[in-house]
Design a protein around this motif. Structure first.
Motif, PDB file in Angstrom:
ATOM      1  N   GLY A 187       2.039 -11.301  -0.755  1.00  0.00           N
ATOM      2  CA  GLY A 187       2.381 -11.818   0.512  1.00  0.00           C
ATOM      3  C   GLY A 187       0.842 -11.714   1.303  1.00  0.00           C
ATOM      4  N   ALA A 188       0.813 -11.481   2.619  1.00  0.00           N
ATOM      5  CA  ALA A 188      -0.097 -11.640   3.323  1.00  0.00           C
ATOM      6  C   ALA A 188      -0.586 -10.236   3.966  1.00  0.00           C
ATOM      7  N   GLY A 189      -1.782  -9.630   3.199  1.00  0.00           N
ATOM      8  CA  GLY A 189      -2.279  -8.579   3.808  1.00  0.00           C
ATOM      9  C   GLY A 189      -2.052  -7.370   2.847  1.00  0.00           C
ATOM     10  N   ARG A 190      -1.251  -7.469   1.967  1.00  0.00           N
ATOM     11  CA  ARG A 190      -0.869  -6.232   1.144  1.00  0.00           C
ATOM     12  C   ARG A 190      -1.857  -6.142   0.010  1.00  0.00           C
ATOM     13  N   PRO A 191      -2.457  -4.916  -0.157  1.00  0.00           N
ATOM     14  CA  PRO A 191      -3.472  -4.830  -1.285  1.00  0.00           C
ATOM     15  C   PRO A 191      -2.752  -4.754  -2.489  1.00  0.00           C
ATOM     16  N   PRO A 192      -3.220  -5.174  -3.874  1.00  0.00           N
ATOM     17  CA  PRO A 192      -2.522  -4.893  -5.042  1.00  0.00           C
ATOM     18  C   PRO A 192      -2.440  -3.356  -5.284  1.00  0.00           C
ATOM     19  N   ARG A 218     -11.374   5.842 -33.100  1.00  0.00           N
ATOM     20  CA  ARG A 218     -11.620   7.103 -32.540  1.00  0.00           C
ATOM     21  C   ARG A 218     -12.888   6.751 -31.732  1.00  0.00           C
ATOM     22  N   ARG A 219     -13.392   5.940 -31.605  1.00  0.00           N
ATOM     23  CA  ARG A 219     -14.692   5.915 -30.514  1.00  0.00           C
ATOM     24  C   ARG A 219     -14.361   5.005 -29.657  1.00  0.00           C
ATOM     25  N   VAL A 220     -13.090   4.594 -29.382  1.00  0.00           N
ATOM     26  CA  VAL A 220     -12.860   3.564 -28.308  1.00  0.00           C
ATOM     27  C   VAL A 220     -13.311   3.940 -27.089  1.00  0.00           C
ATOM     28  N   CYS A 221     -13.889   3.223 -26.024  1.00  0.00           N
ATOM     29  CA  CYS A 221     -14.679   3.472 -24.701  1.00  0.00           C
ATOM     30  C   CYS A 221     -13.551   4.644 -23.966  1.00  0.00           C
ATOM     31  N   VAL A 222     -14.268   5.794 -23.542  1.00  0.00           N
ATOM     32  CA  VAL A 222     -13.640   6.995 -22.922  1.00  0.00           C
ATOM     33  C   VAL A 222     -13.048   6.527 -21.516  1.00  0.00           C
ATOM     34  N   GLY A 223     -13.713   5.364 -20.911  1.00  0.00           N
ATOM     35  CA  GLY A 223     -13.414   4.881 -19.781  1.00  0.00           C
ATOM     36  C   GLY A 223     -12.640   3.679 -19.495  1.00  0.00           C
ATOM     37  N   GLU A 224     -12.025   3.314 -20.828  1.00  0.00           N
ATOM     38  CA  GLU A 224     -11.227   2.038 -20.756  1.00  0.00           C
ATOM     39  C   GLU A 224     -10.349   2.045 -19.628  1.00  0.00           C
ATOM     40  N   ARG A 225      -9.312   3.164 -19.699  1.00  0.00           N
ATOM     41  CA  ARG A 225      -8.242   3.059 -18.482  1.00  0.00           C
ATOM     42  C   ARG A 225      -8.883   2.824 -17.152  1.00  0.00           C
ATOM     43  N   LEU A 226      -9.817   3.456 -16.617  1.00  0.00           N
ATOM     44  CA  LEU A 226     -10.342   3.666 -15.591  1.00  0.00           C
ATOM     45  C   LEU A 226     -10.987   2.145 -15.311  1.00  0.00           C
ATOM     46  N   ALA A 227     -11.918   1.536 -16.225  1.00  0.00           N
ATOM     47  CA  ALA A 227     -12.414   0.339 -16.050  1.00  0.00           C
ATOM     48  C   ALA A 227     -11.331  -0.827 -15.890  1.00  0.00           C
ATOM     49  N   THR A 228     -10.007  -0.648 -16.691  1.00  0.00           N
ATOM     50  CA  THR A 228      -9.182  -1.655 -16.608  1.00  0.00           C
ATOM     51  C   THR A 228      -8.637  -1.628 -15.029  1.00  0.00           C
ATOM     52  N   LEU A 229      -8.272  -0.429 -14.745  1.00  0.00           N
ATOM     53  CA  LEU A 229      -7.734  -0.223 -13.336  1.00  0.00           C
ATOM     54  C   LEU A 229      -8.531  -0.761 -12.173  1.00  0.00           C
ATOM     55  N   GLN A 230      -9.860  -0.430 -12.120  1.00  0.00           N
ATOM     56  CA  GLN A 230     -10.578  -0.770 -11.056  1.00  0.00           C
ATOM     57  C   GLN A 230     -10.657  -2.341 -11.230  1.00  0.00           C
ATOM     58  N   LEU A 231     -11.073  -2.808 -12.552  1.00  0.00           N
ATOM     59  CA  LEU A 231     -11.374  -4.409 -12.446  1.00  0.00           C
ATOM     60  C   LEU A 231     -10.110  -4.883 -12.001  1.00  0.00           C
ATOM     61  N   PHE A 232      -9.063  -4.561 -12.389  1.00  0.00           N
ATOM     62  CA  PHE A 232      -7.952  -5.406 -11.603  1.00  0.00           C
ATOM     63  C   PHE A 232      -7.874  -5.145 -10.219  1.00  0.00           C
ATOM     64  N   LEU A 233      -7.851  -4.250  -9.744  1.00  0.00           N
ATOM     65  CA  LEU A 233      -7.548  -3.937  -8.423  1.00  0.00           C
ATOM     66  C   LEU A 233      -8.770  -4.655  -7.662  1.00  0.00           C
ATOM     67  N   LEU A 234      -9.852  -4.447  -7.995  1.00  0.00           N
ATOM     68  CA  LEU A 234     -10.999  -4.925  -7.098  1.00  0.00           C
ATOM     69  C   LEU A 234     -11.079  -6.742  -7.311  1.00  0.00           C
ATOM     70  N   PHE A 235     -10.701  -7.243  -8.564  1.00  0.00           N
ATOM     71  CA  PHE A 235     -10.676  -8.739  -8.548  1.00  0.00           C
ATOM     72  C   PHE A 235      -9.365  -9.133  -7.915  1.00  0.00           C
ATOM     73  N   ALA A 236      -8.260  -8.621  -8.222  1.00  0.00           N
ATOM     74  CA  ALA A 236      -7.122  -9.418  -7.376  1.00  0.00           C
ATOM     75  C   ALA A 236      -7.354  -9.021  -6.077  1.00  0.00           C
ATOM     76  N   GLY A 237      -7.874  -7.904  -5.467  1.00  0.00           N
ATOM     77  CA  GLY A 237      -8.100  -7.658  -3.891  1.00  0.00           C
ATOM     78  C   GLY A 237      -8.888  -8.638  -3.260  1.00  0.00           C
ATOM     79  N   LEU A 238     -10.039  -8.859  -4.170  1.00  0.00           N
ATOM     80  CA  LEU A 238     -11.120  -9.824  -3.560  1.00  0.00           C
ATOM     81  C   LEU A 238     -10.637 -11.222  -3.556  1.00  0.00           C
ATOM     82  N   LEU A 239      -9.891 -11.565  -4.570  1.00  0.00           N
ATOM     83  CA  LEU A 239      -9.606 -13.133  -4.326  1.00  0.00           C
ATOM     84  C   LEU A 239      -8.349 -13.115  -3.516  1.00  0.00           C
ATOM     85  N   HIS A 240      -7.681 -12.254  -3.474  1.00  0.00           N
ATOM     86  CA  HIS A 240      -6.476 -12.302  -2.535  1.00  0.00           C
ATOM     87  C   HIS A 240      -7.145 -12.615  -1.009  1.00  0.00           C
ATOM     88  N   LYS A 241      -8.218 -11.830  -0.571  1.00  0.00           N
ATOM     89  CA  LYS A 241      -8.747 -11.843   0.653  1.00  0.00           C
ATOM     90  C   LYS A 241      -9.672 -13.160   0.742  1.00  0.00           C
TER      91      LYS A 241
END
Length: 490
Positions: A329-334, A428-451
């Protein structure tokens, strides 16, 4: 350039330099069978076959001739290269602990001394990784608390972009958001964008990453003793020491009044309760240094690439914004749960990561004699797993050399995560920050393109050639974009 170095070596005398340049120990026992590969030249090995700024592409070209598993000589060091989805996946997931070690890369040995999260091996790696994974989980990275942190930073980044009123802004500003999320987890507080410590850290990280990708540092890694003689590593070490000074000051100044729990607190707690005395301040600083460098560089560069690609593919940007408008909708952040409701947005972000191949290869080292791809490699063999060859594998992607979000959509438009999507590695050596990176990329990308509607600066096209900005990762070249508020935000 390799032939120029060869000439220098010949002038200095081959006999004495052979021992000088032998930077790595020989394997204790010869391998019964090495993979095929190009014939090496004296001292330089196969360096004459590798382009300085596109080594991964050069290795993929060699793979077309010698197969998915082949041997290449980086100077005097015999290295096995794995290319393509099947070979890389088998090595990452089917070899157990045999490929969890890192080879002794000269510059990282100088910087970290075998400590830290990313370039350590054996017990020191296991301790550092377990501590880091537990700390990130405790801090809520990749979950609700982490999402709140990212959305708060999205608001600060939006205010920064609003100040430009649709006029051109430097692309690097988009990296400030994800970088500040990492700093908030590390230090327990976010920085104001004008804070001198924040700006200093960002400049130092950029300088270090660029220096790591220079020919001088590549030469240092291949010929560490010659590199030390020529002081090729000194500019980099000076920059790293400045980052270390900031991290030491933070550790010694804890706890900080008003600060939230942080990764630095977890490091300090580990050091204070280490009854065996094997986790010193040097180990704490090494872990923090790894998190500063990796945590800021990868997410920041990916978000910048995403913005550039949206400026290049305006029709894709438009489809993303239509989906965001329909769902948010209009204005709600992801929110994190919106990923399932935004299949096209999710597919576009995954395609960005696949297409840019931010970290082209992952160095490993055999911890014991290891059977790999039908060959037997002795203990201590460096193994280069070419992630870019997986993300561009013609057997896995319909149009690997094109930006195509349909790679992650089925015929009904539903998001499909592909097994060959390995930008964070695997096993065993998968990136330790994968979950954080995935979350913040989605929220920042979606939030910026929404606005905002992202556009190239007037009269310019976005520069998408990664080779124009050589660095340790494939970071985008410096340029300017415009962020115009969309109708519902005016």
């Amino acid at each position: 350039m390799a032939l120029l170095f060869l000439g220098l070596l010949l002038l200095l005398g081959l006999g004495g330099l052979w021992g000088l340049l032998w930077g790595y120990p020989r394997a204790s026992s010869p391998a019964p069978r090495w993979p095929p590969g190009p014939r090496p030249l004296p001292l330089i090995g196969n360096l004459h076959l590798l382009r300085v700024t596109q080594q991964d592409r050069s290795l993929m070209e060699l793979s077309a001739r010698y197969g998915p598993v082949f041997t290449v000589h980086l100077g005097t060091q015999k290295t096995v290269v794995l290319t393509g989805y099947q070979a890389v996946r088998e090595a990452l997931l089917a070899t157990g602990h045999a490929l969890t070690d890192r080879p002794p890369i000269a510059i990282f040995q100088r910087i970290q001394g075998g400590a830290g999260v990313f370039f350590s091996s054996g017990r020191r790696w296991r301790v550092a990784r377990q501590l880091t994974v537990a700390a990130l989980q405790h801090l809520g990275a990749g979950r609700g608390p982490g999402a709140d942190l990212v959305l708060s930073e999205l608001g600060c980044l939006s205010k920064l972009l609003d100040g430009y009123r649709g006029r051109p802004f430097p692309l690097r500003l988009l990296g400030w958001g994800p970088s500040n999320v990492t700093f908030a987890l590390l230090f327990g507080r976010r920085f104001d964008y004008g804070d001198p410590v924040f700006l200093s850290l960002l400049d130092l990280v950029e300088d270090v990453m660029v220096l790591l990708g220079t020919p001088a540092l590549q030469l240092f890694n291949i010929y560490p003793r010659l590199g030390t003689l020529l002081q090729l590593h000194r500019p980099l070490l000076r920059k790293v020491e400045q980052v270390r000074a900031i991290l030491r000051a933070s550790l010694r100044g804890r706890p900080m009044p008003g600060a939230s729990p942080s990764y630095m607190d977890a490091l300090l707690h580990k050091g204070q309760n280490d009854l065996e005395g094997q986790f010193s301040e040097a180990d704490m600083v090494a872990c923090a240094l790894d998190m500063v460098m990796a945590g800021t560089e990868t997410s920041a560069a990916t978000l910048q690439w995403a913005a550039l690609l949206m400026c290049e593919h305006l029709e894709v940007q438009g489809r993303v914004q239509e989906e965001l408008d329909r769902v948010l909708g209009a204005g709600r952040p992801p929110r994190p749960e919106d990923q399932q409701l935004l299949p096209y947005t999710n597919a576009v972000l995954h395609e960005v990561q696949r297409y840019i191949t931010l970290l082209p290869h992952v160095p490993r080292c055999t911890a014991a004699d290891t059977a790999l791809g039908g060959y037997l490699l002795p203990k201590g063999t460096p193994v280069l797993l070419l992630l870019s060859s997986v993300l561009l594998d013609k057997t896995q992607w319909a149009t690997p050399d094109q930006f195509n979000p349909d790679h992650f959509l089925d015929t009904r438009g539903r998001f499909v995560r592909r097994a060959a999507f390995l930008p964070f590695s695997a096993g065993r050596r998968v990136c330790v920050g994968e979950r954080l990176a995935t979350l913040q990329l989605f929220l920042l990308f979606a939030g910026l393109l929404h606005k905002y509607r992202l556009r190239p600066a007037p009269g310019l096209r976005p520069v998408l050639d990664a080779t124009s900005a050589p660095a340790f990762t494939m970071r985008p070249p410096a340029q300017a974009l415009c962020a115009e508020p969309r109708n519902q935000w005016r």
